[in-house]
Design a protein around this motif. Structure first.
Motif, PDB file in Angstrom:
ATOM      1  N   GLY A  34     -53.897 -42.835  46.198  1.00  0.00           N
ATOM      2  CA  GLY A  34     -53.008 -41.574  46.632  1.00  0.00           C
ATOM      3  C   GLY A  34     -52.564 -40.991  45.600  1.00  0.00           C
ATOM      4  N   THR A  35     -51.947 -39.797  45.838  1.00  0.00           N
ATOM      5  CA  THR A  35     -51.193 -39.002  44.841  1.00  0.00           C
ATOM      6  C   THR A  35     -49.533 -38.854  45.193  1.00  0.00           C
ATOM      7  OG1 THR A  35     -52.926 -37.460  44.266  1.00  0.00           O
ATOM      8  CG2 THR A  35     -51.053 -36.893  43.578  1.00  0.00           C
ATOM      9  N   ALA A  36     -48.638 -39.437  44.227  1.00  0.00           N
ATOM     10  CA  ALA A  36     -47.421 -39.311  44.570  1.00  0.00           C
ATOM     11  C   ALA A  36     -46.764 -38.048  43.847  1.00  0.00           C
ATOM     12  CB  ALA A  36     -46.729 -40.680  44.148  1.00  0.00           C
ATOM     13  N   THR A  37     -46.132 -37.152  44.538  1.00  0.00           N
ATOM     14  CA  THR A  37     -45.634 -36.192  43.929  1.00  0.00           C
ATOM     15  C   THR A  37     -43.988 -36.140  43.904  1.00  0.00           C
ATOM     16  OG1 THR A  37     -47.163 -34.855  44.854  1.00  0.00           O
ATOM     17  CG2 THR A  37     -45.295 -33.582  43.956  1.00  0.00           C
ATOM     18  N   ALA A  38     -43.684 -36.077  42.632  1.00  0.00           N
ATOM     19  CA  ALA A  38     -42.433 -36.286  42.260  1.00  0.00           C
ATOM     20  C   ALA A  38     -41.517 -34.844  42.684  1.00  0.00           C
ATOM     21  CB  ALA A  38     -42.011 -36.533  40.866  1.00  0.00           C
ATOM     22  N   LEU A  39     -40.453 -34.870  43.496  1.00  0.00           N
ATOM     23  CA  LEU A  39     -39.884 -33.702  43.801  1.00  0.00           C
ATOM     24  C   LEU A  39     -38.685 -33.128  42.719  1.00  0.00           C
ATOM     25  CD1 LEU A  39     -39.367 -33.948  47.726  1.00  0.00           C
ATOM     26  CD2 LEU A  39     -41.202 -32.958  46.620  1.00  0.00           C
ATOM     27  N   GLY A  40     -38.438 -31.922  42.543  1.00  0.00           N
ATOM     28  CA  GLY A  40     -37.552 -31.581  41.456  1.00  0.00           C
ATOM     29  C   GLY A  40     -37.963 -30.404  41.100  1.00  0.00           C
ATOM     30  N   ASP A  41     -37.448 -29.252  41.290  1.00  0.00           N
ATOM     31  CA  ASP A  41     -37.821 -28.063  40.912  1.00  0.00           C
ATOM     32  C   ASP A  41     -37.631 -27.822  39.190  1.00  0.00           C
ATOM     33  OD1 ASP A  41     -39.466 -27.295  43.095  1.00  0.00           O
ATOM     34  OD2 ASP A  41     -37.592 -26.629  43.873  1.00  0.00           O
ATOM     35  N   LYS A  42     -36.756 -26.916  39.172  1.00  0.00           N
ATOM     36  CA  LYS A  42     -36.217 -26.508  37.658  1.00  0.00           C
ATOM     37  C   LYS A  42     -34.834 -27.308  37.355  1.00  0.00           C
ATOM     38  CE  LYS A  42     -39.157 -22.541  37.680  1.00  0.00           C
ATOM     39  NZ  LYS A  42     -39.558 -21.338  36.958  1.00  0.00           N
ATOM     40  N   VAL A  43     -34.597 -27.690  36.234  1.00  0.00           N
ATOM     41  CA  VAL A  43     -33.453 -28.149  35.769  1.00  0.00           C
ATOM     42  C   VAL A  43     -32.952 -27.357  34.972  1.00  0.00           C
ATOM     43  CG1 VAL A  43     -32.344 -30.051  34.571  1.00  0.00           C
ATOM     44  CG2 VAL A  43     -33.973 -30.540  36.130  1.00  0.00           C
ATOM     45  N   ILE A  44     -31.624 -26.942  34.908  1.00  0.00           N
ATOM     46  CA  ILE A  44     -31.113 -25.836  33.861  1.00  0.00           C
ATOM     47  C   ILE A  44     -30.393 -26.508  32.739  1.00  0.00           C
ATOM     48  CG2 ILE A  44     -29.506 -23.913  33.824  1.00  0.00           C
ATOM     49  CD1 ILE A  44     -29.985 -23.098  36.656  1.00  0.00           C
ATOM     50  N   ILE A  45     -30.770 -26.357  31.729  1.00  0.00           N
ATOM     51  CA  ILE A  45     -30.487 -26.892  30.380  1.00  0.00           C
ATOM     52  C   ILE A  45     -29.115 -26.052  30.045  1.00  0.00           C
ATOM     53  CG2 ILE A  45     -30.808 -27.827  28.006  1.00  0.00           C
ATOM     54  CD1 ILE A  45     -32.469 -29.277  30.366  1.00  0.00           C
ATOM     55  N   ARG A  46     -29.395 -24.967  29.745  1.00  0.00           N
ATOM     56  CA  ARG A  46     -28.435 -23.921  29.489  1.00  0.00           C
ATOM     57  C   ARG A  46     -28.252 -22.617  30.400  1.00  0.00           C
ATOM     58  NH1 ARG A  46     -30.987 -24.224  24.202  1.00  0.00           N
ATOM     59  NH2 ARG A  46     -32.090 -22.291  24.876  1.00  0.00           N
ATOM     60  N   ASP A  57     -39.381 -27.031  34.205  1.00  0.00           N
ATOM     61  CA  ASP A  57     -39.962 -27.382  35.268  1.00  0.00           C
ATOM     62  C   ASP A  57     -40.126 -28.889  35.361  1.00  0.00           C
ATOM     63  OD1 ASP A  57     -41.138 -27.397  37.760  1.00  0.00           O
ATOM     64  OD2 ASP A  57     -42.616 -25.857  37.321  1.00  0.00           O
ATOM     65  N   LEU A  58     -39.664 -29.626  36.086  1.00  0.00           N
ATOM     66  CA  LEU A  58     -39.998 -31.136  36.469  1.00  0.00           C
ATOM     67  C   LEU A  58     -40.872 -31.580  37.677  1.00  0.00           C
ATOM     68  CD1 LEU A  58     -36.339 -32.673  35.915  1.00  0.00           C
ATOM     69  CD2 LEU A  58     -38.203 -32.283  34.327  1.00  0.00           C
ATOM     70  N   LYS A  59     -41.495 -30.394  37.991  1.00  0.00           N
ATOM     71  CA  LYS A  59     -42.450 -30.723  39.101  1.00  0.00           C
ATOM     72  C   LYS A  59     -43.820 -31.512  38.378  1.00  0.00           C
ATOM     73  CE  LYS A  59     -42.150 -27.509  42.886  1.00  0.00           C
ATOM     74  NZ  LYS A  59     -42.672 -26.428  43.469  1.00  0.00           N
ATOM     75  N   HIS A  60     -44.067 -32.490  38.931  1.00  0.00           N
ATOM     76  CA  HIS A  60     -45.406 -32.939  38.396  1.00  0.00           C
ATOM     77  C   HIS A  60     -45.780 -34.179  39.686  1.00  0.00           C
ATOM     78  CE1 HIS A  60     -41.928 -35.897  37.594  1.00  0.00           C
ATOM     79  NE2 HIS A  60     -42.772 -36.919  37.621  1.00  0.00           N
ATOM     80  N   SER A  61     -46.976 -34.573  39.262  1.00  0.00           N
ATOM     81  CA  SER A  61     -47.786 -35.521  40.279  1.00  0.00           C
ATOM     82  C   SER A  61     -48.367 -36.558  39.353  1.00  0.00           C
ATOM     83  CB  SER A  61     -48.574 -35.035  41.208  1.00  0.00           C
ATOM     84  OG  SER A  61     -49.819 -34.259  40.174  1.00  0.00           O
TER      85      SER A  61
END
Length: 112
Positions: free
Chosen positions: A71-83, A59-63
């Motif tokens: 302010g708060t910047a939220t990086a978009l990007g849900d899950k990255v499938i490795i395998r 899960d790459l969601k973070h802020s």
């Protein structure tokens, strides 16, 4: 009598072979089922699956709080499938454990 002796020798020889290599195809991924040479189907109870063949995603969601901007910047990007893990249609290499009661899924076959 001679046939009985031959059969006993063949059975003893087969019992001494610790593993046998065979190929299979994943016919269902949940629950996992693998067909072996179109002869029989193995379910999860008979399969040993190494970690390298299981699904792994992060899960790459973070802020971030940016100092000085307020302010708060939220990086978009849900899950990255490795395998992806084993999926329906995958061809696999199986090692039959001595006794034939379990099979180790060694790896996927690619390009075949």
């Amino acid at each position: 009598m001679l046939n009985m002796i031959k059969r006993a020798a063949m059975d003893a020889n087969e019992a001494s072979v610790p593993v046998g290599i065979t190929f299979g195809t994943v016919v269902n991924d949940n629950p996992l089922e693998v067909t072996v040479d179109q002869r029989f189907i193995l379910d999860e109870d008979f399969l040993i699956i190494p970690e390298s063949l299981t699904k792994y995603e992060i899960d790459l969601k973070h802020s971030h709080t940016i100092i000085g901007v307020g302010g708060t910047a939220t990086a978009l990007g849900d899950k990255v499938i490795i395998r992806t893990g084993l999926e329906k249609g995958d061809k696999v290499i199986l090692l039959r454990v001595q006794g034939g009661q379990q099979y180790l899924v060694l790896d996927k076959v690619v390009g075949a």
